[in-house]
Design a protein around this motif. Structure first.
Motif, short mmCIF file in Angstrom:
data_model
loop_
_atom_site.label_atom_id
_atom_site.label_comp_id
_atom_site.label_asym_id
_atom_site.label_seq_id
_atom_site.Cartn_x
_atom_site.Cartn_y
_atom_site.Cartn_z
N SER A 40 53.16 19.13 26.49
CA SER A 40 52.10 19.16 26.39
C SER A 40 50.31 18.41 26.82
CB SER A 40 52.55 17.37 26.91
OG SER A 40 52.82 17.23 27.82
N ARG A 75 57.59 20.83 23.65
CA ARG A 75 56.69 19.25 23.91
C ARG A 75 58.19 18.30 24.21
NH1 ARG A 75 54.26 15.74 21.93
NH2 ARG A 75 54.00 16.55 19.65
N PHE A 81 55.83 13.57 30.56
CA PHE A 81 54.58 13.54 29.54
C PHE A 81 53.13 14.02 30.26
CE2 PHE A 81 50.20 12.10 27.32
CZ PHE A 81 50.36 12.77 25.76
#
Length: 121
Positions: A40, A75, A81
């Protein structure tokens, strides 16, 4: 072996390009992790994140029906995140000068004179 979207597997990186990394899932099957799916946030150089021969845990995010190409992601397996840094929008205005907009009619004579001076010199 047949694979399914959403499956989590361990594979070995067999090649690294600027656009992504090729991962061998078994002796006959390879998939691609696009650079946007490596992690990310922004990835400037994929070679800083993955190396050839490295074993990775990946998730299948797509299988092309016709070509059987497999798209992979790291990801989607991240626990947290990582948000990109916040960038304040900059608006180009004359708000601080308090000039406001002036009509073209007011400026046109000056622009014409300026252009004529440039052309005559």
């Amino acid at each position: 072996m047949t694979y399914k979207i959403g499956e989590i597997l361990t594979g070995t990186v067999t090649g690294v390009q600027t656009y992504g990394a090729f991962v061998s899932l078994d002796a006959h099957t390879q998939g691609l992790i696009h650079i946007s799916e490596i992690q990310s946030g922004f990835t400037k150089n994929i070679r800083d994140v993955v190396q050839i021969g490295e074993k990775l845990q990946v998730q299948i995010i797509d299988i092309d029906e016709y070509t059987q190409k497999i798209s992979l992601s790291r990801r989607t397996l991240e626990k947290q995140f990582v948000r990109p840094p916040y960038h304040r929008k900059h608006y180009f205005t004359d708000k601080n000068k308090q000039i406001g907009f002036q009509t073209i009619d007011e400026h046109l004579p000056g622009w014409i004179d300026e252009a004529m001076d440039i052309l005559s010199s």
